[in-house]
Scaffold this active site. Structure first.
Site, PDB file in Angstrom:
ATOM      1  N   ASP A  25       2.228   3.916   8.001  1.00  7.60           N
ATOM      2  CA  ASP A  25       2.034   4.682   9.233  1.00  7.60           C
ATOM      3  C   ASP A  25       1.972   6.186   8.956  1.00  7.60           C
ATOM      4  OD1 ASP A  25       2.257   2.279  10.559  1.00  7.60           O
ATOM      5  OD2 ASP A  25       3.872   2.939  11.896  1.00  7.60           O
ATOM      6  N   HIS A 171       5.705   4.494   5.239  1.00  6.85           N
ATOM      7  CA  HIS A 171       5.065   5.700   5.776  1.00  6.85           C
ATOM      8  C   HIS A 171       4.445   6.515   4.639  1.00  6.85           C
ATOM      9  CE1 HIS A 171       7.944   4.508   8.868  1.00  6.85           C
ATOM     10  NE2 HIS A 171       7.176   5.142   9.737  1.00  6.85           N
TER      11      HIS A 171
END
Length: 215
Positions: A25, A171
């Site tokens: 993400d 991430h």
């Protein structure tokens, strides 16, 4: 809203080895996304990148590289707001503008999935996503790598929780409203953990696959 409105895990099918799914993400980040891509290429495994549209617009070369290396580029909205605090039109704008930004960056990108910022879903988000042809994807394993808990902590958290069909959340960047926090954008621990996680998952009999197109 029912949990089944979005995907937490991928049901196992067939008799092959159990599958797990790597997702990233908040990118693309100009420093750490290339490093993540290098690790994935070294181990020849796919991933899904839930990208922020504003970053995709500014860094199209990284979107093109993701696609060229066989990864999926997915929607993480245009600017990463809490969509539960947005009206329906704002939700639509966030989703549709991100789709356009990704496709402008790389026309070959096939955007099939979406993940709500912070994992906060609402009926408006799910309806807008479905209308845009996007399947909603959550996660089942979250090592909280964004908090920089240490490389060992990230690896241990994933290996302690992973199961067949797990969707692993990592991430490669940070949201725009966190850029002022110097540490927030550093994903060096994630990169280092990833280089250990992939072999460890393989050693445990898992195959790392792309998210299914239909579910």
């Amino acid at each position: 809203m029912k949990q089944l409105d979005y995907l937490r895990t991928v049901p196992r099918s067939g008799t092959g080895a159990p599958s797990v799914y790597l997702t990233f993400d908040d990118g693309p980040n100009p420093v750490f996304t290339p490093e993540v891509l290098d690790v994935l290429a070294e181990h020849r495994v796919p991933a899904t990148f839930f990208v922020i549209g504003a970053y995709a617009k500014d860094r199209p070369q990284l979107i093109r590289r993701m696609v060229a290396q066989g990864h999926e580029v997915a929607n993480h909205t245009m600017t990463h707001p809490d969509l539960s605090a947005c009206g329906r039109r704002d939700v639509e704008r966030q989703v549709l503008e991100a789709n356009r930004a990704i496709r402008m960056a790389c026309p070959e990108a096939s955007v099939r999935h979406i993940r709500a910022p912070y994992g906060i879903w609402s009926d408006d988000v799910l309806t807008t996503s479905a209308n845009a042809g996007l399947a909603a994807v959550h996660w089942s394993v979250d090592p909280r790598d964004w908090s920089r808990p240490g490389i060992d902590a990230i690896v241990d958290a994933v290996l302690a929780s992973v199961r067949p069909g797990s969707i692993i959340l990592l991430h490669d960047g940070c949201p725009p409203d966190e850029l002022a926090n110097t540490d927030a954008s550093f994903r060096d621990q994630t990169v280092a953990a990833l280089s250990r996680l992939i072999p460890a998952l393989h050693d445990r009999g898992f195959i790392i696959r792309s998210l299914p197109q239909n579910h």
